[in-house]
Scaffold this active site. Structure first.
Site, PDB file in Angstrom:
ATOM      1  CG  ASP A 171       6.998  -0.460   0.728  1.00 34.02           C
ATOM      2  OD1 ASP A 171       7.994  -0.965   1.282  1.00 34.02           O
ATOM      3  OD2 ASP A 171       6.254   0.365   1.297  1.00 34.02           O
ATOM      4  CG  HIS A 254      11.443  -2.486   5.032  1.00 34.77           C
ATOM      5  ND1 HIS A 254      10.463  -3.393   4.686  1.00 34.77           N
ATOM      6  CD2 HIS A 254      10.983  -1.269   4.624  1.00 34.77           C
ATOM      7  CE1 HIS A 254       9.453  -2.751   4.117  1.00 34.77           C
ATOM      8  NE2 HIS A 254       9.738  -1.460   4.072  1.00 34.77           N
ATOM      9  CG  HIS A 257      15.155   0.301   1.703  1.00 37.78           C
ATOM     10  ND1 HIS A 257      15.445   1.202   2.701  1.00 37.78           N
ATOM     11  CD2 HIS A 257      14.648   1.038   0.689  1.00 37.78           C
ATOM     12  CE1 HIS A 257      15.123   2.428   2.314  1.00 37.78           C
ATOM     13  NE2 HIS A 257      14.628   2.349   1.099  1.00 37.78           N
ATOM     14  CG  HIS A 271      10.726   2.719   0.680  1.00 34.74           C
ATOM     15  ND1 HIS A 271      11.610   2.704   1.738  1.00 34.74           N
ATOM     16  CD2 HIS A 271       9.756   1.820   0.997  1.00 34.74           C
ATOM     17  CE1 HIS A 271      11.199   1.841   2.646  1.00 34.74           C
ATOM     18  NE2 HIS A 271      10.072   1.284   2.219  1.00 34.74           N
TER      19      HIS A 271
END
Length: 366
Positions: A171, A254, A257, A271
């Site tokens: 991340d 992201h 994601h 995440h």
């Protein structure tokens, strides 16, 4: 806006610092609500609670609901107001801390964060990522105030689950790729240039120390490699957006994601694991083969998902992936921070290409 500095008032990282937490917290208030899940509250209880009592801080524990929803944040905010707490202390990973941040903002209370895992920079940043009760992404909200204090006990981190640590590396390494893309067509003022340098340092530290740090953490050792990696994940990672502001925001990784969250099969993934795959999709969209191969190697060494099957999507259909692409490209999504036009068709093709290239790479490793 030229510069918005989003950073904690004080950030402290040290082995066993929670044993002296009370003396750092006492000047900020005398009545605190500790928010986390049952596991994370148990992790800090022996070290921290004794120190709180010695500093004459009245405190109570509150188990949060497990997902970062506005309803849950408002519930905890109501507790803060009803019982006149001075402080809220968010303890745990991103979800517990994001919930505490929102509750602090809604109730106008001071916020302290204590990460028990190094899975993201949530402990540093003044924003929360909200989901619905089913785990589908809703929105980001940036709050007026940052945490007044962040306490990072590297002995606690070294004893944390390895998969969260590896996902935290994934991340954080994305900060460089997304900040660079987000800033590409914007004015490179001094804060932007500084943020890009910090983002590059994040990447360099993680490429140099990340794999070794993961091995050390597996052996429950708070080594220099672990400390450097934790610094990068929490402090440097948080600085990128704090210094760079809107010029150095998230981008394609992201957004993908968030797109993946429309598929229930991905809800149990961390995440950072979904961001890892999204980072590869962004590099594929950018047609950056050299960095794609470099990142693919690192992610594989860290056991991050690089194929659809590893995301639990071995039976995914083209229709499912089209939904992921559509969510990734919705009008409010960060994928539009990329410095070129993005279409759902391009994202869908990139997802498939990443899967194909990663499968070929893994087959060559035997």
């Amino acid at each position: 806006m030229h510069l918005v500095m989003g950073s904690p008032n004080r950030y402290m990282q040290e082995k066993n610092i929670l044993a002296e937490a009370g003396q750092h917290i006492a000047p900020l208030g005398k009545k605190a609500l500790l928010v986390g899940d049952e596991t994370t509250l148990e992790v800090v209880r022996e070290k921290m609670n004794k120190s709180l009592k010695e500093s004459e801080i009245e405190f109570r524990e509150e188990i949060f609901g497990g997902e970062v929803t506005k309803k849950e944040a408002h519930r905890i905010a109501a507790l803060l107001e009803k019982d006149n707490f001075d402080l809220i202390i968010g303890i745990g990973g991103g979800k517990a801390i994001d919930t505490a941040k929102a509750a602090a903002a809604y109730s106008d209370r001071k916020l302290i964060t204590i990460p028990t895992i190094a899975s993201n920079c949530a402990a540093w940043t003044p924003l929360s990522v909200f989901y619905d009760q089913q785990g589908t992404f809703e929105e980001y909200i940036i709050f007026q105030y940052s945490p007044v204090l962040v306490l990072v006990d590297t002995e606690i981190i070294a004893d944390s689950p390895l998969n969260y640590f590896k996902a935290g590396i994934a991340d954080t390494v994305v900060k460089f790729y997304e900040a660079r893309a987000s800033a590409a067509n914007k004015e490179k003022n001094a804060p932007t240039r500084a943020a890009l340098k910090v983002a590059e340092e994040c990447k360099d530290v993680l490429f140099e120390f990340g794999v070794q740090a993961a091995a050390d953490l597996e052996n429950k050792k708070a080594t220099k490699a672990v400390e450097k990696t934790v610094d990068s994940i929490i402090a440097l990672g948080g600085m990128v957006g704090g210094i760079g502001g809107d010029n150095c925001r998230i981008a394609g990784a992201h957004a993908v994601h968030n797109g993946l969250t429309v598929l229930p099969e991905t809800h149990d993934l961390l995440h950072g694991e979904k961001v890892a795959f999204g980072n590869l999709v962004q590099l594929e969209l950018e047609k950056n083969e050299a960095e794609f191969d470099e990142l693919l190697s690192l992610l594989n060494k860290l056991d991050q998902p690089v194929t659809l099957a590893q995301l639990g999507l071995d039976r995914v259909t083209d229709s499912d992936l089209a939904r992921v692409a559509a969510k990734s490209c919705s009008s409010e999504e960060s994928i539009h921070n990329l410095p070129f036009k993005i279409t759902e068709a391009a994202v869908l093709e990139a997802i498939k290409n990443v899967d194909s290239k990663a499968k070929e790479y893994l087959s060559q490793l035997g």
